[in-house]
Design a protein around this motif. Structure first.
Motif, PDB file in Angstrom:
ATOM      1  N   LEU A 168       0.841  -1.202   0.000  1.00  0.00           N
ATOM      2  CA  LEU A 168       0.000   0.000   0.000  1.00  0.00           C
ATOM      3  C   LEU A 168       0.881   1.259   0.000  1.00  0.00           C
ATOM      4  CD1 LEU A 168      -2.862  -0.924   2.503  1.00  0.00           C
ATOM      5  CD2 LEU A 168      -2.863  -1.117   0.012  1.00  0.00           C
ATOM      6  N   GLU A 169       0.491   2.196  -0.825  1.00  0.00           N
ATOM      7  CA  GLU A 169       1.218   3.468  -0.892  1.00  0.00           C
ATOM      8  C   GLU A 169       1.115   4.195   0.444  1.00  0.00           C
ATOM      9  OE1 GLU A 169      -0.415   5.590  -4.166  1.00  0.00           O
ATOM     10  OE2 GLU A 169       0.527   4.317  -5.685  1.00  0.00           O
ATOM     11  N   GLY A 170       2.239   4.644   0.935  1.00  0.00           N
ATOM     12  CA  GLY A 170       2.284   5.348   2.204  1.00  0.00           C
ATOM     13  C   GLY A 170       2.313   4.446   3.415  1.00  0.00           C
ATOM     14  N   ARG A 171       2.200   3.115   3.200  1.00  0.00           N
ATOM     15  CA  ARG A 171       2.191   2.169   4.318  1.00  0.00           C
ATOM     16  C   ARG A 171       3.134   0.985   4.094  1.00  0.00           C
ATOM     17  NH1 ARG A 171      -3.873   0.478   5.218  1.00  0.00           N
ATOM     18  NH2 ARG A 171      -2.769  -1.144   6.395  1.00  0.00           N
ATOM     19  N   SER A 172       3.868   0.989   2.994  1.00  0.00           N
ATOM     20  CA  SER A 172       4.723  -0.145   2.670  1.00  0.00           C
ATOM     21  C   SER A 172       5.942  -0.190   3.580  1.00  0.00           C
ATOM     22  CB  SER A 172       5.179  -0.065   1.211  1.00  0.00           C
ATOM     23  OG  SER A 172       4.083  -0.179   0.324  1.00  0.00           O
ATOM     24  N   THR A 173       6.308  -1.423   3.984  1.00  0.00           N
ATOM     25  CA  THR A 173       7.437  -1.601   4.888  1.00  0.00           C
ATOM     26  C   THR A 173       8.215  -2.852   4.514  1.00  0.00           C
ATOM     27  OG1 THR A 173       6.284  -3.031   6.485  1.00  0.00           O
ATOM     28  CG2 THR A 173       6.057  -0.648   6.792  1.00  0.00           C
ATOM     29  N   ILE A 174       9.373  -3.001   5.137  1.00  0.00           N
ATOM     30  CA  ILE A 174      10.057  -4.282   5.211  1.00  0.00           C
ATOM     31  C   ILE A 174      10.376  -4.510   6.680  1.00  0.00           C
ATOM     32  CG2 ILE A 174      12.345  -3.318   4.735  1.00  0.00           C
ATOM     33  CD1 ILE A 174      12.887  -6.057   3.262  1.00  0.00           C
ATOM     34  N   ARG A 175      10.232  -5.758   7.130  1.00  0.00           N
ATOM     35  CA  ARG A 175      10.314  -6.036   8.559  1.00  0.00           C
ATOM     36  C   ARG A 175      11.125  -7.302   8.838  1.00  0.00           C
ATOM     37  NH1 ARG A 175       4.049  -5.179  10.493  1.00  0.00           N
ATOM     38  NH2 ARG A 175       3.691  -3.194   9.420  1.00  0.00           N
ATOM     39  N   ARG A 176      11.780  -7.296   9.997  1.00  0.00           N
ATOM     40  CA  ARG A 176      12.332  -8.503  10.602  1.00  0.00           C
ATOM     41  C   ARG A 176      11.404  -8.901  11.739  1.00  0.00           C
ATOM     42  NH1 ARG A 176      18.100  -9.498  10.430  1.00  0.00           N
ATOM     43  NH2 ARG A 176      17.909 -10.092  12.623  1.00  0.00           N
ATOM     44  N   ILE A 177      11.005 -10.182  11.770  1.00  0.00           N
ATOM     45  CA  ILE A 177      10.036 -10.657  12.749  1.00  0.00           C
ATOM     46  C   ILE A 177      10.614 -11.864  13.480  1.00  0.00           C
ATOM     47  CG2 ILE A 177       7.727 -11.663  13.025  1.00  0.00           C
ATOM     48  CD1 ILE A 177       6.901 -10.127  10.502  1.00  0.00           C
ATOM     49  N   ASP A 178      10.376 -11.925  14.767  1.00  0.00           N
ATOM     50  CA  ASP A 178      10.732 -13.100  15.560  1.00  0.00           C
ATOM     51  C   ASP A 178       9.669 -14.162  15.310  1.00  0.00           C
ATOM     52  OD1 ASP A 178      11.102 -15.039  17.496  1.00  0.00           O
ATOM     53  OD2 ASP A 178      11.606 -13.618  19.084  1.00  0.00           O
ATOM     54  N   PRO A 179      10.020 -15.290  14.653  1.00  0.00           N
ATOM     55  CA  PRO A 179       9.001 -16.291  14.339  1.00  0.00           C
ATOM     56  C   PRO A 179       8.492 -17.037  15.571  1.00  0.00           C
ATOM     57  CG  PRO A 179      11.167 -17.110  13.754  1.00  0.00           C
ATOM     58  CD  PRO A 179      11.354 -15.676  14.158  1.00  0.00           C
ATOM     59  N   GLY A 180       9.136 -16.831  16.713  1.00  0.00           N
ATOM     60  CA  GLY A 180       8.666 -17.484  17.924  1.00  0.00           C
ATOM     61  C   GLY A 180       7.447 -16.826  18.528  1.00  0.00           C
ATOM     62  N   ASN A 181       7.364 -15.487  18.390  1.00  0.00           N
ATOM     63  CA  ASN A 181       6.245 -14.773  19.019  1.00  0.00           C
ATOM     64  C   ASN A 181       5.559 -13.758  18.102  1.00  0.00           C
ATOM     65  OD1 ASN A 181       8.081 -12.629  18.907  1.00  0.00           O
ATOM     66  ND2 ASN A 181       8.688 -12.851  21.063  1.00  0.00           N
ATOM     67  N   GLY A 182       6.062 -13.605  16.870  1.00  0.00           N
ATOM     68  CA  GLY A 182       5.438 -12.693  15.923  1.00  0.00           C
ATOM     69  C   GLY A 182       5.799 -11.232  16.112  1.00  0.00           C
ATOM     70  N   GLN A 183       6.707 -10.939  17.043  1.00  0.00           N
ATOM     71  CA  GLN A 183       7.075  -9.554  17.314  1.00  0.00           C
ATOM     72  C   GLN A 183       7.965  -8.988  16.204  1.00  0.00           C
ATOM     73  OE1 GLN A 183       6.055  -7.485  19.994  1.00  0.00           O
ATOM     74  NE2 GLN A 183       4.586  -9.172  20.133  1.00  0.00           N
ATOM     75  N   VAL A 184       7.662  -7.765  15.783  1.00  0.00           N
ATOM     76  CA  VAL A 184       8.499  -7.065  14.799  1.00  0.00           C
ATOM     77  C   VAL A 184       9.715  -6.507  15.524  1.00  0.00           C
ATOM     78  CG1 VAL A 184       8.614  -5.162  13.149  1.00  0.00           C
ATOM     79  CG2 VAL A 184       6.491  -6.491  13.374  1.00  0.00           C
TER      80      VAL A 184
END
Length: 256
Positions: A63-79
């Motif tokens: 989405l325009e204005g909302r696009s991101t790239i993230r690293r996430i902990d797959p154990g708890n879903g935390q960004v």
């Protein structure tokens, strides 16, 4: 933007009385899904790309204005780390190549290479047409553009090196979206369908179709489509989710 197109397509589909035909015709899925566990997922994340590497889950959102790239902990879903794209860019698929990450964009014709650890931008390259999904298949990248074509690209330069037409039962299969390369095969989400398909990238033939409709959260609207598939290394399992879904599912895909 594509999320608006989804609404239009759903309205038009409801008004039609005839069955779809040609490359748009859905096929009854051959097999099903076994849920092994769940992980919380940010319900504001418009998921476009998902990949699990060395214990880190990488997610690209759109989405325009909302696009991101993230690293996430797959154990708890935390960004654990997030970088926003320029407001005019609509983020799409992501894939890891060594210590770098490629992130493509929908209609901007821009691929961004990033540092894998910090997610900071290293450089940009341009390409023709739309960008939807992206994955790494050994010594090449595989990219979708929403049509029946998969494009092969050099993982360093991003230059196009070839193409293949995807067919299911001899019929071109369109709306190929998010991709995951694993075991010499390409798994793909199909936009607007709760299905994933397994594709032989050499021939382009679909070798399996899997129904993921049973895992769709009941309170998620139809416009928030299934999208996001990441292989769990050294297993036959996958992480799957959807746009704005509150959950990532750890699953086995039954292929007969």
């Amino acid at each position: 933007m594509r999320w608006l197109l989804v609404v239009v397509v759903l309205v038009l589909s409801a008004a039609c009385t005839g069955a779809p035909s040609g490359p748009e015709q859905p096929e009854k899925p051959e097999t099903g899904v076994e849920v092994l566990g769940t992980i919380p997922h940010d319900p504001t994340a418009f998921t476009q790309g998902l990949e699990l590497v060395d214990g880190v889950l990488y997610e690209g959102t759109g989405l325009e204005g909302r696009s991101t790239i993230r690293r996430i902990d797959p154990g708890n879903g935390q960004v654990t780390k997030q970088v926003d794209l320029d407001p005019e860019l609509f983020g799409e698929g992501v894939t890891v190549v060594g210590d770098k990450i490629w992130q493509i964009t929908w209609q901007n014709g821009v691929a961004i290479q990033r540092d894998r650890e910090t997610l900071t931008e290293v450089r940009r390259v341009t390409y023709e047409g739309e960008g939807w999904g992206l994955c790494r298949d050994d010594q090449r990248l595989v990219m979708s553009n929403g049509t029946e074509e998969l494009t092969f690209r050099d993982p360093v330069t991003f230059a196009e090196t070839g193409k293949v037409t995807v067919k299911r039962n001899g019929i071109p299969l369109v709306r190929i979206n998010e991709l995951e390369c694993v075991g010499g095969q390409v798994w793909a989400n199909l936009w607007q369908l709760d299905q994933v398909v397994r594709i032989d990238p050499t021939s382009g033939n679909v070798t399996a179709t899997v129904d993921l409709a049973p895992i769709r959260p009941k309170d998620v609207p139809a416009t928030d489509v299934l999208n996001g598939i990441a292989a769990v290394p050294n297993t036959d399992e996958f992480l799957v989710t959807g746009k704005n879904w509150p959950t990532i599912f750890r699953v086995k895909l039954r292929t007969g």
